[in-house]
Design a protein around this motif. Structure first.
Motif, mmCIF file in Angstrom:
data_model
loop_
_atom_site.group_PDB
_atom_site.id
_atom_site.type_symbol
_atom_site.label_atom_id
_atom_site.label_comp_id
_atom_site.label_asym_id
_atom_site.label_seq_id
_atom_site.Cartn_x
_atom_site.Cartn_y
_atom_site.Cartn_z
ATOM 1 N N TYR A 28 14.142 -4.437 -6.106
ATOM 2 C CA TYR A 28 13.536 -4.867 -4.834
ATOM 3 C C TYR A 28 12.245 -4.086 -4.560
ATOM 4 O O TYR A 28 11.205 -4.662 -4.210
ATOM 5 C CB TYR A 28 14.564 -4.642 -3.721
ATOM 6 N N ASN A 29 12.309 -2.785 -4.743
ATOM 7 C CA ASN A 29 11.118 -1.949 -4.493
ATOM 8 C C ASN A 29 9.975 -2.321 -5.439
ATOM 9 O O ASN A 29 8.811 -2.344 -5.044
ATOM 10 C CB ASN A 29 11.463 -0.466 -4.640
ATOM 11 N N MET A 30 10.325 -2.628 -6.694
ATOM 12 C CA MET A 30 9.280 -3.017 -7.643
ATOM 13 C C MET A 30 8.643 -4.345 -7.218
ATOM 14 O O MET A 30 7.407 -4.485 -7.229
ATOM 15 C CB MET A 30 9.857 -3.158 -9.051
ATOM 16 N N THR B 251 2.655 -6.452 -2.867
ATOM 17 C CA THR B 251 1.643 -5.712 -2.099
ATOM 18 C C THR B 251 0.347 -5.579 -2.900
ATOM 19 O O THR B 251 -0.748 -5.713 -2.358
ATOM 20 C CB THR B 251 2.165 -4.299 -1.758
ATOM 21 N N ARG B 252 0.484 -5.322 -4.180
ATOM 22 C CA ARG B 252 -0.702 -5.062 -5.010
ATOM 23 C C ARG B 252 -1.230 -6.306 -5.723
ATOM 24 O O ARG B 252 -2.170 -6.220 -6.513
ATOM 25 C CB ARG B 252 -0.383 -3.966 -6.041
ATOM 26 N N GLY C 270 8.915 -12.927 -0.366
ATOM 27 C CA GLY C 270 7.974 -13.985 -0.732
ATOM 28 C C GLY C 270 8.084 -14.418 -2.186
ATOM 29 O O GLY C 270 7.106 -14.842 -2.793
ATOM 30 N N VAL C 271 9.292 -14.303 -2.766
ATOM 31 C CA VAL C 271 9.529 -14.810 -4.121
ATOM 32 C C VAL C 271 10.684 -15.809 -4.071
ATOM 33 O O VAL C 271 11.522 -15.752 -3.172
ATOM 34 C CB VAL C 271 9.898 -13.675 -5.114
#
Ligand code: XIL
Length: 459
Positions: free
Chosen positions: A225-227, A233-234, A266-267
């Motif tokens: 999730y963090n990845m 974000t990037r 957003g996936v």
């Protein structure tokens, strides 16, 4: 098999025990009748899923395309295919820069001839690598990886619905860290490099990250999730996350919540390799997985890892929807009924609100309670918000975090800050809760998770 099915709550098992086999059979029969009378009910997995805007797929090995019983079921029931082994690195590039696409192409042709989607599986994985790859390292390996991604994604350009660009890159257990592998040792940026390279080669394919033991909220799924959040974000091109869902006899109770928190990044999310150990709980679990996907708008489809029990990589568990003779199992009926009845995000209003042992304080209108999963240095919290005897239109849950704790991500609520006393406000779609109804939100962070019972204010 190095996949340890995630152990969840015994909730579904106890329900099956209460009903017993005869009760379960009656329940299935009644549900079948009900489903048959529903307008536009699909009569196959694929058509029923299509009615709900989803696909229903199966993993297929090329050599079984000559088995007429197999293709009879495949072509009747399924509208998506994942090549079981034919697009893996050892199959597509057995020697460096010598590509073999014969068996992968056979699967793609079969899919196209029958109007099925193809999930490409998989461009980069620590397993099923050809020997020459296992002998490389450093920048030589990194170049070979990116060349492989470019070549294979280019060969199949325009023909793949979604690629598993990277498979199984996170470690099991509580670290939430990347798995050590030759790929990982080329540098932590290998995954984003692979996604960028795949996007350049086939801009139309959805690009997915795929993994197992990520089916509930746990340290591993939170690492993924963090990845994904970081990639979004990037601007690293990622479109979807696959949840393999090789399951044992219990389903993680937060299965749907986990899918939803990824979708909220957003996936798209997909169930990519579903199989479930046969036992008293199998049909219930298949139904629950199907309903969870239908309840998450961005869950676009489900794939079972094989067709008949004897096709399965874990055939001893009889984990699929058709038995070894090709007959439909109770799990099949459970999935079909779930597809034909599900698809709403809001549960129907209940006429009798469930009894509450602790009524909400008068005037507040809602209560909240926490479930916290912790590991050294971090935690994930799920918050269950319940309306009292009148409907709630908007809610705020106030939680005081221990000193030093910082929230790093929140889903299905809007936090007022990241530390200290934080007010979590509902988002658009979950502010209205019917009398006695409930909704969930969650957050994760570093430090020690919260405890106690938070306050909830309606309005
Ligand atoms: C399995 C295949 O089903 C087997 O035929 C093969 O021998 C090993 O791989 N996770 C994955 C799939 O992503 O590629 C694996 O498929 C099952 C686990």
């Amino acid at each position: 098999m190095d996949h340890v099915p995630h152990r969840g709550t015994p909730r579904f098992r106890s329900r099956a025990r209460l009903l017993g086999p005869a009760g379960a059979a009656i329940a299935v029969a009644v549900a079948t009748l009900a489903a048959a009378t529903t307008a536009n009910a699909g009569t196959t997995l694929g058509s029923a899923a299509a009615e709900k805007g989803r696909y229903f797929g199966a993993a297929v090995p090329a050599f079984k395309l000559s088995d007429s019983q197999f293709t009879g079921i495949l072509d009747r029931e399924f509208n998506a295919i994942t090549p079981e082994n034919e697009m893996k690195w050892d199959a597509t590039e057995p020697s460096q820069n010598q590509f073999r696409y014969t068996s992968g192409d056979q699967i793609v042709s079969h899919a196209q001839a029958h109007g099925m989607k193809v999930r490409g599986h998989t461009l980069l994985w620590h397993a099923q690598q050809p020997a020459w790859v296992q002998n490389l390292s450093g920048s030589t390996l990194r170049s070979a990886m990116m060349n492989h991604v470019t070549q294979v994604a280019t060969h199949y350009k325009g023909q793949i619905y979604a690629w598993d660009v990277v498979n199984e890159a996170f470690a099991d257990g509580g670290s939430g860290a990347r798995r050590d592998s030759n790929l990982q040792r080329t540098g932590n940026d290998w995954i984003e490099a692979a996604f960028r390279t795949a996007r350049a080669a086939d801009p139309a394919a959805k690009l997915c990250y795929n993994d197992y033991n990520t089916d509930g909220i746990n340290a591993k799924s939170t690492g993924v999730y963090n990845m994904v959040r970081d990639f979004k974000t990037r601007g690293v091109p990622i479109d979807c996350v696959g949840f393999q869902s090789h399951l044992g006899t219990t389903l993680p109770s937060d299965y749907q919540t986990n899918l939803q928190r990824f979708a909220d990044l957003g996936v798209d999310v997909q169930i990519t390799e579903l199989d479930i150990t046969q036992g008293s709980n199998q049909a219930n679990m298949y139904a629950a997985v199907t309903k969870a996907c239908l309840a998450v708008t961005r869950c676009t489809g489900i794939t079972t890892w094989g067709v008949r029990d004897n096709d399965s990589w874990r055939s001893g568990d009889n984990p699929l929807l058709f038995d070894s003779n090709g007959n439909k199992k109770p799990a099949y009926t459970a999935v079909l009924n779930a597809l034909n009845t599900g698809g709403t995000t809001t549960p129907p209003p209940s006429t009798t609100p469930p009894p509450t042992t602790t009524p909400p304080p008068s005037g507040s209108g809602c209560t909240a309670n926490l479930t916290v999963q912790s590991w050294p240095g971090g935690f994930v919290t799920n918050v269950h918000v319940t309306a009292g005897s009148t409907a709630v239109n908007g809610w705020t849950v106030r939680i005081t975090l221990p000193a030093g704790t910082v929230i790093t991500g929140t889903w299905s609520a809007q936090p007022s800050g990241t530390n200290g006393t934080v007010d979590f406000r509902n988002v658009d779609y979950n502010g209205q809760i019917g009398a006695g109804g409930s909704t969930d939100f969650g957050f994760q962070g570093t430090g020690v998770g919260p405890s106690g019972t938070p306050s909830c204010t309606a309005g």
